[in-house]
Design a protein around this motif. Structure first.
Motif, short mmCIF file in Angstrom:
data_model
loop_
_atom_site.label_atom_id
_atom_site.label_comp_id
_atom_site.label_asym_id
_atom_site.label_seq_id
_atom_site.Cartn_x
_atom_site.Cartn_y
_atom_site.Cartn_z
N SER A 1 0.83 -1.20 0.00
CA SER A 1 0.00 0.00 0.00
C SER A 1 0.87 1.26 0.00
O SER A 1 2.05 1.22 0.37
N ALA A 2 0.27 2.37 -0.38
CA ALA A 2 1.00 3.64 -0.42
C ALA A 2 1.53 4.03 0.97
O ALA A 2 2.70 4.45 1.09
N PRO A 3 0.75 3.90 2.05
CA PRO A 3 1.30 4.24 3.37
C PRO A 3 2.48 3.35 3.77
O PRO A 3 3.44 3.82 4.38
N THR A 4 2.42 2.06 3.41
CA THR A 4 3.54 1.18 3.73
C THR A 4 4.77 1.56 2.92
O THR A 4 5.90 1.51 3.42
N ARG A 5 4.55 1.98 1.67
CA ARG A 5 5.67 2.43 0.84
C ARG A 5 6.34 3.67 1.45
O ARG A 5 7.57 3.77 1.47
N VAL A 6 5.52 4.59 1.95
CA VAL A 6 6.07 5.79 2.60
C VAL A 6 6.86 5.40 3.84
O VAL A 6 7.95 5.94 4.11
N LEU A 7 6.32 4.44 4.62
CA LEU A 7 7.03 3.97 5.81
C LEU A 7 8.38 3.38 5.44
O LEU A 7 9.39 3.68 6.08
N ASP B 1 10.27 3.98 2.83
CA ASP B 1 11.20 5.01 2.36
C ASP B 1 11.69 5.90 3.49
O ASP B 1 12.77 6.49 3.40
N SER B 2 10.90 6.01 4.57
CA SER B 2 11.31 6.86 5.69
C SER B 2 12.30 6.16 6.61
O SER B 2 12.94 6.81 7.44
N ASN C 1 13.26 -1.15 1.07
CA ASN C 1 13.80 0.20 1.02
C ASN C 1 15.23 0.15 0.48
O ASN C 1 15.78 -0.92 0.19
#
Length: 304
Positions: A107-113, A115-116, A135
């Motif tokens: 999911s997009a939120p998991t992808r953001v997590l 990358d962070s 990542n």
């Protein structure tokens, strides 16, 4: 024969009579507990154990299964697998789907997590130990997943069939056995998954160790521990891993690697992070050199 029968036999073979409190005298033809000994410990008849192992028993109550788990000294994950195997062999079809859904997208939120998490190598594992997300530092630790075809992005497949990944682990045999045991747990969730059957068939055909360890029916759902790596760029790394469920995503887990602050491994991980974030590799004297790539041997290294 059924998976339940095979699993019970494998579990019996691992329990010594002495560990179960049963006096052992004379020659024993089989390792571990005999059927009648397991029956005595679980409070059932020996004939019932025979029928369970041969797939002829049509019922197995939770009370009996818990008694068998206690007699065999099963861990919680092993007991979970016992119940799943029994549901397949003796009970009505479980309400959960036997064949998993196809999509394993992150999911997009998991992808953001992901990358962070700049200082922590991280992967998202789906069913069958497929690697569905990662990542930058996760790729630097293992391999360039973007360069692999999607069917090759599988944690256990890489551990057995990719020599670069095998050589990363200082104790490859321990890691490989854990992977097989984890995959066996997945097989209990989705016994009719055709992609899983193809993966097991490929590994069985290409690797004798996998074929042997799969036949032992060992299961494991380890959520934390330590892995020891020998990375071609930064050398030895001792990293603590954690496996976390991704909420809202079916059958997805987040695998992270951390290390003790100020340790040699922390320095190595920081160097690897700098290596991954730059097109040029920093050297010890402050100069920069063209990186050989995260999986190239250091200068002067012999081929493994």
């Amino acid at each position: 024969m059924t998976e339940l029968g095979d699993y019970l036999r494998a579990c019996r073979a691992k329990v010594s009579p002495e560990a179960a409190g049963i006096p052992s005298a004379g020659h024993r033809r089989v390792p571990g507990l005999r059927r009648e000994e397991l029956a005595m410990l679980a409070g059932v008849s020996a004939d019932y154990i025979v029928r369970l192992e041969q797939g002829r028993a049509r019922t197995a109550s939770p009370e009996i299964l818990r008694a068998l788990a206690q007699a065999l000294d099963l861990r919680p994950d092993e007991e979970e697998y016992l119940f799943r195997s029994a549901a397949e062999a003796t009970g009505p079809a479980a309400p959960a789907r036997k064949t998993p859904p196809e999509s394993q997208r992150v999911s997009a939120p998991t992808r953001v997590l992901l990358d962070s998490m700049t200082g922590v190598p991280a992967l998202v594992l789906g069913r069958r130990m497929d690697i569905v997300g990662w990542n930058t530092l996760g790729a630097a630790l293992f391999t360039d997943f973007d360069a692999l075809a999607p069917p090759q992005r599988n944690h256990i497949r890489l551990a057995f069939l990719d020599q670069r990944i095998r050589s990363l682990y200082r104790d490859w045999e321990t890691v490989a056995k854990e992977c097989v045991a984890y995959l066996r747990m997945d097989a209990g969730r989705y016994p009719e998954d055709p992609a899983l059957a193809r993966l097991i068939g490929e590994l069985s055909m290409k690797d004798e160790d996998f074929r042997h360890w799969w036949s032992t029916h060992r299961v494991r759902a380890q959520r934390s521990g330590r892995k020891h790596f020998l990375h071609p760029t930064v050398g030895e790394l001792s990293l603590d891993f954690q496996v976390l469920d991704v909420r809202g995503a079916q059958d997805q887990t987040l695998l992270t690697y951390t290390t003790e602050p100020n340790s040699r491994s922390a320095q190595g991980l920081a160097f690897l992070s700098a290596w991954a974030d730059s097109d040029r590799t920093p050297s010890a004297d402050g100069e920069t050199t063209e990186p050989a790539g995260p999986h190239s041997d250091p200068a002067g290294a012999e081929e493994r």
